[in-house]
Design a protein around this motif. Sequence first.
Motif, PDB file in Angstrom:
ATOM      1  N   LEU A  33       0.910  -1.364   0.156  1.00 31.19           N
ATOM      2  CA  LEU A  33       0.128  -0.068  -0.144  1.00 31.19           C
ATOM      3  C   LEU A  33       0.811   1.194   0.150  1.00 31.19           C
ATOM      4  CD1 LEU A  33      -3.029   1.337   0.252  1.00 31.19           C
ATOM      5  CD2 LEU A  33      -2.642   1.014   2.571  1.00 31.19           C
ATOM      6  N   GLU A  34       1.725   1.308   0.917  1.00 38.28           N
ATOM      7  CA  GLU A  34       2.805   2.324   0.969  1.00 38.28           C
ATOM      8  C   GLU A  34       3.382   2.728  -0.457  1.00 38.28           C
ATOM      9  OE1 GLU A  34       7.122   2.603   2.799  1.00 38.28           O
ATOM     10  OE2 GLU A  34       5.535   2.440   4.356  1.00 38.28           O
ATOM     11  N   GLU A  35       3.847   1.612  -0.918  1.00 44.18           N
ATOM     12  CA  GLU A  35       4.712   1.846  -2.419  1.00 44.18           C
ATOM     13  C   GLU A  35       3.916   2.110  -3.531  1.00 44.18           C
ATOM     14  OE1 GLU A  35       7.990   1.824  -2.882  1.00 44.18           O
ATOM     15  OE2 GLU A  35       8.471   1.253  -0.737  1.00 44.18           O
ATOM     16  N   ALA A  36       2.603   1.579  -3.409  1.00 45.04           N
ATOM     17  CA  ALA A  36       1.622   1.886  -4.441  1.00 45.04           C
ATOM     18  C   ALA A  36       1.031   3.067  -4.370  1.00 45.04           C
ATOM     19  CB  ALA A  36       0.321   0.892  -4.329  1.00 45.04           C
ATOM     20  N   ALA A  37       0.788   3.782  -3.287  1.00 47.83           N
ATOM     21  CA  ALA A  37       0.600   5.054  -2.914  1.00 47.83           C
ATOM     22  C   ALA A  37       1.423   6.220  -3.691  1.00 47.83           C
ATOM     23  CB  ALA A  37       0.296   5.398  -1.569  1.00 47.83           C
ATOM     24  N   LYS A  38       2.744   5.742  -4.174  1.00 43.43           N
ATOM     25  CA  LYS A  38       3.487   6.714  -4.668  1.00 43.43           C
ATOM     26  C   LYS A  38       3.257   6.642  -6.332  1.00 43.43           C
ATOM     27  CE  LYS A  38       7.209   5.356  -1.326  1.00 43.43           C
ATOM     28  NZ  LYS A  38       8.559   4.718  -1.243  1.00 43.43           N
ATOM     29  N   LEU A  39       2.616   5.908  -6.408  1.00 42.37           N
ATOM     30  CA  LEU A  39       2.337   5.607  -7.918  1.00 42.37           C
ATOM     31  C   LEU A  39       0.982   5.991  -8.733  1.00 42.37           C
ATOM     32  CD1 LEU A  39       4.488   2.512  -8.829  1.00 42.37           C
ATOM     33  CD2 LEU A  39       5.110   4.822  -9.151  1.00 42.37           C
ATOM     34  N   ILE A  40      -0.098   5.407  -7.813  1.00 43.82           N
ATOM     35  CA  ILE A  40      -1.383   5.660  -8.418  1.00 43.82           C
ATOM     36  C   ILE A  40      -2.371   6.696  -7.430  1.00 43.82           C
ATOM     37  CG2 ILE A  40      -1.553   3.777  -9.711  1.00 43.82           C
ATOM     38  CD1 ILE A  40      -2.828   2.316  -7.507  1.00 43.82           C
ATOM     39  N   ALA A  41      -3.541   6.929  -7.702  1.00 45.23           N
ATOM     40  CA  ALA A  41      -4.391   7.791  -6.704  1.00 45.23           C
ATOM     41  C   ALA A  41      -4.777   7.093  -5.739  1.00 45.23           C
ATOM     42  CB  ALA A  41      -5.444   8.494  -7.629  1.00 45.23           C
ATOM     43  N   LYS A  42      -5.007   7.727  -4.712  1.00 43.02           N
ATOM     44  CA  LYS A  42      -5.493   6.998  -3.494  1.00 43.02           C
ATOM     45  C   LYS A  42      -6.871   6.458  -3.464  1.00 43.02           C
ATOM     46  CE  LYS A  42      -6.096   7.794   1.616  1.00 43.02           C
ATOM     47  NZ  LYS A  42      -6.101   8.884   2.587  1.00 43.02           N
ATOM     48  N   GLU A  43      -7.751   6.856  -4.385  1.00 46.41           N
ATOM     49  CA  GLU A  43      -8.920   6.392  -4.514  1.00 46.41           C
ATOM     50  C   GLU A  43      -8.860   4.948  -5.039  1.00 46.41           C
ATOM     51  OE1 GLU A  43      -7.687   9.241  -5.696  1.00 46.41           O
ATOM     52  OE2 GLU A  43      -9.370  10.368  -4.031  1.00 46.41           O
ATOM     53  N   ARG A  44      -7.785   4.629  -5.614  1.00 47.02           N
ATOM     54  CA  ARG A  44      -7.880   3.188  -6.277  1.00 47.02           C
ATOM     55  C   ARG A  44      -7.330   2.186  -4.811  1.00 47.02           C
ATOM     56  NH1 ARG A  44      -8.658   2.603 -11.272  1.00 47.02           N
ATOM     57  NH2 ARG A  44      -8.466   4.405 -12.713  1.00 47.02           N
ATOM     58  N   LEU A  45      -6.750   2.579  -3.968  1.00 49.42           N
ATOM     59  CA  LEU A  45      -6.436   1.945  -2.915  1.00 49.42           C
ATOM     60  C   LEU A  45      -7.259   1.690  -1.771  1.00 49.42           C
ATOM     61  CD1 LEU A  45      -2.686   3.097  -3.162  1.00 49.42           C
ATOM     62  CD2 LEU A  45      -3.540   1.132  -3.839  1.00 49.42           C
ATOM     63  N   ILE A  46      -8.547   2.386  -1.894  1.00 49.01           N
ATOM     64  CA  ILE A  46      -9.412   2.175  -0.742  1.00 49.01           C
ATOM     65  C   ILE A  46      -9.822   1.022  -0.359  1.00 49.01           C
ATOM     66  CG2 ILE A  46     -11.744   2.999   0.101  1.00 49.01           C
ATOM     67  CD1 ILE A  46     -11.499   5.530  -1.545  1.00 49.01           C
TER      68      ILE A  46
ATOM     69  N   TYR B 232      -3.278  -3.918  -9.045  1.00 49.34           N
ATOM     70  CA  TYR B 232      -2.158  -3.901  -9.494  1.00 49.34           C
ATOM     71  C   TYR B 232      -1.863  -3.590 -11.014  1.00 49.34           C
ATOM     72  CZ  TYR B 232       2.424  -6.114  -9.870  1.00 49.34           C
ATOM     73  OH  TYR B 232       3.642  -6.293 -10.043  1.00 49.34           O
ATOM     74  N   PRO B 233      -2.908  -3.894 -11.937  1.00 54.84           N
ATOM     75  CA  PRO B 233      -2.846  -3.480 -13.145  1.00 54.84           C
ATOM     76  C   PRO B 233      -2.738  -2.019 -13.696  1.00 54.84           C
ATOM     77  CG  PRO B 233      -4.650  -4.817 -13.111  1.00 54.84           C
ATOM     78  CD  PRO B 233      -4.246  -4.488 -11.681  1.00 54.84           C
ATOM     79  N   TRP B 234      -3.028  -1.037 -12.635  1.00 54.68           N
ATOM     80  CA  TRP B 234      -2.998   0.315 -12.842  1.00 54.68           C
ATOM     81  C   TRP B 234      -1.563   1.075 -12.353  1.00 54.68           C
ATOM     82  CZ3 TRP B 234      -6.878   2.488 -15.126  1.00 54.68           C
ATOM     83  CH2 TRP B 234      -8.047   1.722 -15.299  1.00 54.68           C
ATOM     84  N   LEU B 235      -0.678  -0.107 -11.946  1.00 52.68           N
ATOM     85  CA  LEU B 235       0.527   0.383 -11.191  1.00 52.68           C
ATOM     86  C   LEU B 235       1.778   0.517 -12.191  1.00 52.68           C
ATOM     87  CD1 LEU B 235       0.604  -1.805  -8.155  1.00 52.68           C
ATOM     88  CD2 LEU B 235       0.454   0.913  -8.109  1.00 52.68           C
ATOM     89  N   GLY B 236       1.446   0.185 -13.547  1.00 56.15           N
ATOM     90  CA  GLY B 236       2.393   0.396 -14.622  1.00 56.15           C
ATOM     91  C   GLY B 236       3.586  -0.463 -14.655  1.00 56.15           C
ATOM     92  N   VAL B 237       4.595  -0.419 -15.673  1.00 61.78           N
ATOM     93  CA  VAL B 237       5.410  -1.082 -15.745  1.00 61.78           C
ATOM     94  C   VAL B 237       6.520  -1.343 -14.573  1.00 61.78           C
ATOM     95  CG1 VAL B 237       7.571  -1.775 -17.324  1.00 61.78           C
ATOM     96  CG2 VAL B 237       5.548  -0.994 -18.142  1.00 61.78           C
TER      97      VAL B 237
END
Length: 341
Positions: A236-249, A306-311
């Motif tokens: 969650l911590e790492e993903a928040a650096k790459l995508i909008a918080k709304e996708r991690l609710i 995960y699919p929204w996190l990019g390469v």
Amino acid sequence: MKENNHIEQLRNLCLNAMQFPTEVLEWIAEKNLWSLWVPKSHGGLELSFTAGLRELKSLAKIDGSLGWTITLCSGANFFIGNLQPEAATEIFGAPVAPVCFGGSGGVFGIAEKLGNTYKISGQWHYATGASYLTHFTLNAKIIENGEELQNKDGSPVVRSFVLPKDKVEIVENWNTMGLKASVTHSFDVKEVVIDKKYSFLYNQVYLDSPIFNIPFSVFADLTLWVNYIGMAEHFLEEAAKLIAKERLIGLETVLDSANEKVKGYALEIEKRLGEEEVCSEDTIERIHSEAVESVQNISKAIMEPYPWLGVSACREDHQLNQVFRDYFTATQHHIFTKRRS
């Protein structure tokens, strides 16, 4: 700031490591983390159940292999409570190096009873931390006078044993996508004869410390559960650096629920440690079922964004990719792949 820098340093040292570098092993030894549950009288930290679970979760959040390995090895050191006093004092009394137990929960070999000794042979699998261990634990069927002993219900008699590392041969066959530094190899034992004092039973406790009254199945469920939570919190911590918080609710929500449940169960168990029955059979089953369901929900909540996190998240040198691989390797642990019947 210093704490954050230290965490990043540990993460970088563990990133894609095939086993922990010397700096990490020295840090573990300095912090005495192999002995989280070992009584102070035997050189351990003697943490409370709630404090120990917090520590394990924080380690898993730093790095999956780090948390997983310390959890399984400190969990094996938990068997100090089951060892006969003479053996516990001998092993933990004045060690030349930090004591680190680890081994296999499967029954993959035999132990032939020869008077006051046992002759052990077999190959055991999935010994987390194999390269770091000072002692290996194992379960074996008991044979006496050429016959396999049986319990009243017809099941084989099984005992657990602890062997020093020089009595086993490590089989380096851990080859998974994640938890690489946990070096969860197999090990061979070939006709090793040991004194009966090095055998033990999970439900037979010798040390007078409240924490050893916790049923081992509950101890295992909760200590592993916090590992999944810790790894997911890192994700969650790492993903928040790459995508909008709304996708991690969704992930935030299931983690909040998991943390609340673990905390509640841990506090309930601590309050009951002085009582005759720490956990009823219904409570044991409820904890296991909720842990399994929680981990399934966490898994789904990690997959969704995960699919929204990019390469970036697909590169092996990125923390997100390692967390993903570590987490889903950990979910293959047998006690979390199905509910108890």
